[in-house]
Write a protein that holds these residues in place. Structure first.
Motif, PDB file in Angstrom:
ATOM      1  N   MET A   1      38.885  31.512  45.562  1.00 47.11           N
ATOM      2  CA  MET A   1      39.326  30.433  46.143  1.00 47.11           C
ATOM      3  C   MET A   1      40.125  29.810  45.212  1.00 47.11           C
ATOM      4  O   MET A   1      41.095  28.839  45.874  1.00 47.11           O
ATOM      5  N   LEU A   2      39.665  29.531  44.097  1.00 49.41           N
ATOM      6  CA  LEU A   2      40.276  28.818  42.959  1.00 49.41           C
ATOM      7  C   LEU A   2      41.812  29.271  42.976  1.00 49.41           C
ATOM      8  O   LEU A   2      42.918  28.484  42.825  1.00 49.41           O
ATOM      9  N   LEU A   3      42.109  30.527  42.939  1.00 49.47           N
ATOM     10  CA  LEU A   3      43.343  31.269  42.588  1.00 49.47           C
ATOM     11  C   LEU A   3      44.163  30.986  43.988  1.00 49.47           C
ATOM     12  O   LEU A   3      45.443  30.899  43.981  1.00 49.47           O
ATOM     13  N   VAL A   4      43.790  31.056  45.248  1.00 52.90           N
ATOM     14  CA  VAL A   4      44.521  30.716  46.408  1.00 52.90           C
ATOM     15  C   VAL A   4      44.810  29.148  46.306  1.00 52.90           C
ATOM     16  O   VAL A   4      45.935  28.985  46.519  1.00 52.90           O
TER      17      VAL A   4
ATOM     18  N   VAL B   1      28.455  34.160  41.833  1.00 55.31           N
ATOM     19  CA  VAL B   1      29.015  32.762  42.204  1.00 55.31           C
ATOM     20  C   VAL B   1      30.329  32.946  41.522  1.00 55.31           C
ATOM     21  O   VAL B   1      31.595  32.482  42.463  1.00 55.31           O
ATOM     22  N   ILE B   2      30.833  33.207  40.299  1.00 58.97           N
ATOM     23  CA  ILE B   2      32.290  33.557  39.891  1.00 58.97           C
ATOM     24  C   ILE B   2      33.047  34.246  40.770  1.00 58.97           C
ATOM     25  O   ILE B   2      34.388  33.988  40.705  1.00 58.97           O
ATOM     26  N   ALA B   3      32.499  35.613  41.234  1.00 59.85           N
ATOM     27  CA  ALA B   3      33.363  36.003  42.162  1.00 59.85           C
ATOM     28  C   ALA B   3      33.562  35.543  43.395  1.00 59.85           C
ATOM     29  O   ALA B   3      34.748  36.059  44.067  1.00 59.85           O
TER      30      ALA B   3
ATOM     31  N   ILE C   1      23.201  38.039  36.782  1.00 57.37           N
ATOM     32  CA  ILE C   1      23.859  38.504  38.093  1.00 57.37           C
ATOM     33  C   ILE C   1      24.190  37.580  39.099  1.00 57.37           C
ATOM     34  O   ILE C   1      25.295  37.641  39.700  1.00 57.37           O
ATOM     35  N   ALA C   2      23.286  36.413  39.089  1.00 53.66           N
ATOM     36  CA  ALA C   2      23.680  35.403  40.052  1.00 53.66           C
ATOM     37  C   ALA C   2      25.063  34.623  39.726  1.00 53.66           C
ATOM     38  O   ALA C   2      25.755  34.292  40.503  1.00 53.66           O
ATOM     39  N   ILE C   3      25.053  34.403  38.211  1.00 54.28           N
ATOM     40  CA  ILE C   3      26.299  33.762  37.710  1.00 54.28           C
ATOM     41  C   ILE C   3      27.516  34.549  38.263  1.00 54.28           C
ATOM     42  O   ILE C   3      28.514  33.993  38.433  1.00 54.28           O
ATOM     43  N   ILE C   4      27.684  35.765  37.959  1.00 53.90           N
ATOM     44  CA  ILE C   4      28.622  36.727  38.103  1.00 53.90           C
ATOM     45  C   ILE C   4      29.059  36.807  39.568  1.00 53.90           C
ATOM     46  O   ILE C   4      30.079  36.711  39.907  1.00 53.90           O
TER      47      ILE C   4
END
Length: 74
Positions: free
Chosen positions: A68-71, A61-63, A56-59
């Motif tokens: 931010m990467l897409l922007v 962090v990815i969210a 859940i923590a990895i999900i």
């Protein structure tokens, strides 16, 4: 005004009751060791909550990082 002993509702075990009922059928697996045999042999399935929390923590962090990467790459 002190309450009489007759007015009290006993909670828990009666101190005058010295009966020892001994183990019952629910304790039989504790007495013969079959609980430990099942638990430590891997026959009893348990859920590893640390792994679930890590997933859940990895999900999360990815969210947070993915937008931010897409922007930034836009």
């Amino acid at each position: 005004m002190q309450p009489d002993d007759d007015d009290r509702i006993p909670l828990g075990r009666d101190p005058d009751d010295d009966r020892d009922l001994g183990p019952d059928e629910r304790d039989r697996d504790l007495l013969d060791g079959s609980w430990e045999q099942k638990y430590y042999s891997g026959q009893l399935r348990t859920r590893d909550w640390n792994t679930v929390a890590l997933g859940i923590a990895i999900i999360v962090v990815i969210a947070l990082v993915l937008p931010m990467l897409l922007v930034a790459l836009r």
